[in-house]
Scaffold this active site. Structure first.
Site, short mmCIF file in Angstrom:
data_model
loop_
_atom_site.label_atom_id
_atom_site.label_comp_id
_atom_site.label_asym_id
_atom_site.label_seq_id
_atom_site.Cartn_x
_atom_site.Cartn_y
_atom_site.Cartn_z
N HIS A 105 38.66 33.76 35.87
CA HIS A 105 38.52 34.39 37.29
C HIS A 105 40.06 34.87 37.71
O HIS A 105 40.16 35.74 38.58
CB HIS A 105 37.89 33.63 38.19
CG HIS A 105 38.50 32.55 38.88
ND1 HIS A 105 38.45 31.30 38.34
CD2 HIS A 105 39.51 32.48 39.97
CE1 HIS A 105 39.09 30.34 39.01
NE2 HIS A 105 39.95 31.06 40.03
N ASP A 143 34.53 29.71 32.69
CA ASP A 143 35.66 30.03 33.23
C ASP A 143 37.03 29.58 32.71
O ASP A 143 37.85 29.15 33.52
CB ASP A 143 35.56 29.62 34.84
CG ASP A 143 36.57 30.16 35.91
OD1 ASP A 143 36.91 31.20 35.62
OD2 ASP A 143 36.91 29.35 36.97
N SER A 158 44.65 28.06 40.54
CA SER A 158 43.67 28.26 39.63
C SER A 158 44.43 28.70 38.07
O SER A 158 45.24 29.65 37.99
CB SER A 158 42.85 29.54 39.78
OG SER A 158 41.69 29.18 40.71
#
Length: 479
Positions: A207, A240, A322
């Site tokens: 993402h 992910d 992230s």
């Protein structure tokens, strides 16, 4: 959307007040000048699903969505309430996928906590910082009567021993990067990644780079300020995980050492590195607060989801962290920071989510396998059982649906589940020794394995418990 560190100017700290005009008498007591400056639910609880920091709740219907990927599970209470939900991304499966799903009924997520992907997608709004400079007065017995004590010119031995947070951070920071990704239309965000090998491959979250996959712009900046253009080598939306490669990569890259996430224990120290809210090269610490936490995360579009059996940590993780490494006390990478549990309003005045001490990382053993496949073929490979399972909120297990996605069979004929004797209506309650309380939990556990692995499934049929051996199949790609 801007990703610059925009904020108000930081006012300078006030200078120290001058020493008093009259020094205290020799017998006066020494003293400071009046102006001196003054979780956790069951590790096997159901996954919490929610959206990307600026995403709304996904829609759902009573029938399985025939498209891939499916919408994420509905948003539910924070982990204290052991609810389901999607943290920063999503996914779905047909009978040939890892598992497939039947969409749950819509729920009102207002007032509930949710998981959000820790990628920065909004501008930093920095508050002003202030402070005072404290100082100490003491009596001196010289003829001048001065009471100001000069600070020492030496702070002692500042060597950082191996294993200290400072030593680990000093060794790991040069091998982490701040990633900026933007689509062809200019929309994007900021995340983190780390050096995987000397050829210039960088591992991060899907993402983080999703906006740049199809013709966007991608760059990676090291702590020394050197910035490199990059390209996406491969991305696995369901896991992910993504791998990018630096263009004109330097020859002195130092890959971070990968640890063994299976050996991690609750209570182990953790160190997280990332760019929270765009503040690059930030280091935070904590512990492993739980293992095998089922987490479903939304990508913010309400149409895709990722599933993981995550490492939970209380190290401060925020949007922008992230893709960054979660390290152990020896500096080994044990996970990839991916999602956070957050209160509904974020607490920043803009709805932006922030850390409340519940962060989630993809175990590095799984991420390593995925990254190697992406480098080798450019496509992810998923383990599967070949059966559709419901994503309904439940604590009873993962139920094989009566109907498959898009009119397909709920149990793929000739597939792993079919060969193992599973049938529609069976409720899977354990995978090996791992308790399965829902469809998303089963998916996350399946994906910790590789195609070809043999597992033992415990299931209920007609009120009776059964076990069966199953050899996991495989599926290549996200579509």
């Amino acid at each position: 959307m801007s990703t610059e560190n925009e904020g108000t100017a930081v006012p300078p700290a006030p200078s120290a007040p001058p020493p008093p005009a009259d020094a205290p008498a020799a017998s006066a007591p020494q003293g400071a000048h009046p102006g001196s400056a003054p979780a956790a639910a069951d590790p096997y609880g159901p996954p919490t699903a929610q959206a990307h920091p600026d995403a709304g709740a996904g829609e759902s219907s009573s029938a399985p969505d025939p498209s891939w990927p499916p919408p994420p599970p509905p948003s539910t209470p924070a982990y204290g309430g052991a609810g389901h939900g999607a943290a920063g991304h999503g996914g779905g499966w047909g009978a040939g996928w890892g598992t497939t799903h039947q969409q749950p009924a819509p729920k009102n997520g207002r007032g509930r906590g949710g998981l959000v992907a820790a990628v920065l997608v909004a501008a930093l709004v920095a508050g002003g910082l202030g402070g005072g400079l404290g100082y100490t007065l003491a009596r001196e017995n010289d003829s001048g009567g001065s009471t100001t004590v000069s600070s020492s010119t030496s702070g002692g031995n500042v060597k950082r021993d191996p294993g200290t947070v400072a030593a680990v951070a000093a060794a790991a920071l040069p091998s982490t990067v701040t990633i900026e990704a933007a689509s062809s239309s200019g929309e994007g965000g900021t995340g983190t990644g780390f050096v995987f090998d000397k050829q210039g491959h960088i591992v991060t979250n899907n993402h983080v780079v999703a906006d740049a996959v199809d013709g966007g712009n991608l760059s990676a900046t090291f702590p020394n300020g050197k910035k490199y253009e990059a390209e996406v080598v491969g991305n696995a939306q369901g896991y992910d995980v993504a791998v990018i490669k630096l263009k004109n990569a330097p020859s002195d890259l130092k890959p971070l050492t990968l640890g063994n996430s299976d050996d991690v224990a609750v209570g182990d120290s953790t160190i997280a590195i990332g760019a929270p809210f765009g503040l690059s090269n930030t280091v935070t610490t904590g512990i492993i607060s739980a293992k095998n936490r089922p987490v479903a995360s939304s990508d913010g579009t309400g149409s895709k989801a990722s599933y993981m059996s995550a490492l939970q940590t209380d190290a401060s993780i925020n949007p922008g962290n992230s893709g960054g490494p979660l390290l152990d006390a020896q500096g080994n990478v044990i996970g990839i920071n991916s999602a956070i549990q957050s209160t509904s309003n974020g607490g920043f005045g803009t709805g932006q989510a922030g850390s409340i001490g519940l962060g989630f990382a993809i175990p590095i053993n799984q991420a390593k396998y995925v990254a190697q496949e992406l480098i080798r073929t450019g496509k992810p490979v998923y383990a599967k059982i070949g059966a559709s399972v419901s994503l309904e909120d439940t604590t009873n297990g993962a139920k094989i649906t009566e109907q498959g996605v898009g009119g397909t069979e709920p149990v793929d004929p000739g597939g792993p589940a079919d060969k193992a004797g599973l049938k529609p209506g069976d409720v899977i309650t354990k995978l090996d020794d791992r308790v399965i309380d829902s469809g998303p939990t089963l998916i996350g556990e399946i994906w910790t394995h590789k195609p070809g692995d043999e597992v033992t499934l415990t299931y209920e049929r007609g009120g009776k418990e059964h076990t069966t051996e199953l050899t996991l199949g495989s599926r290549v790609g996200d579509s």
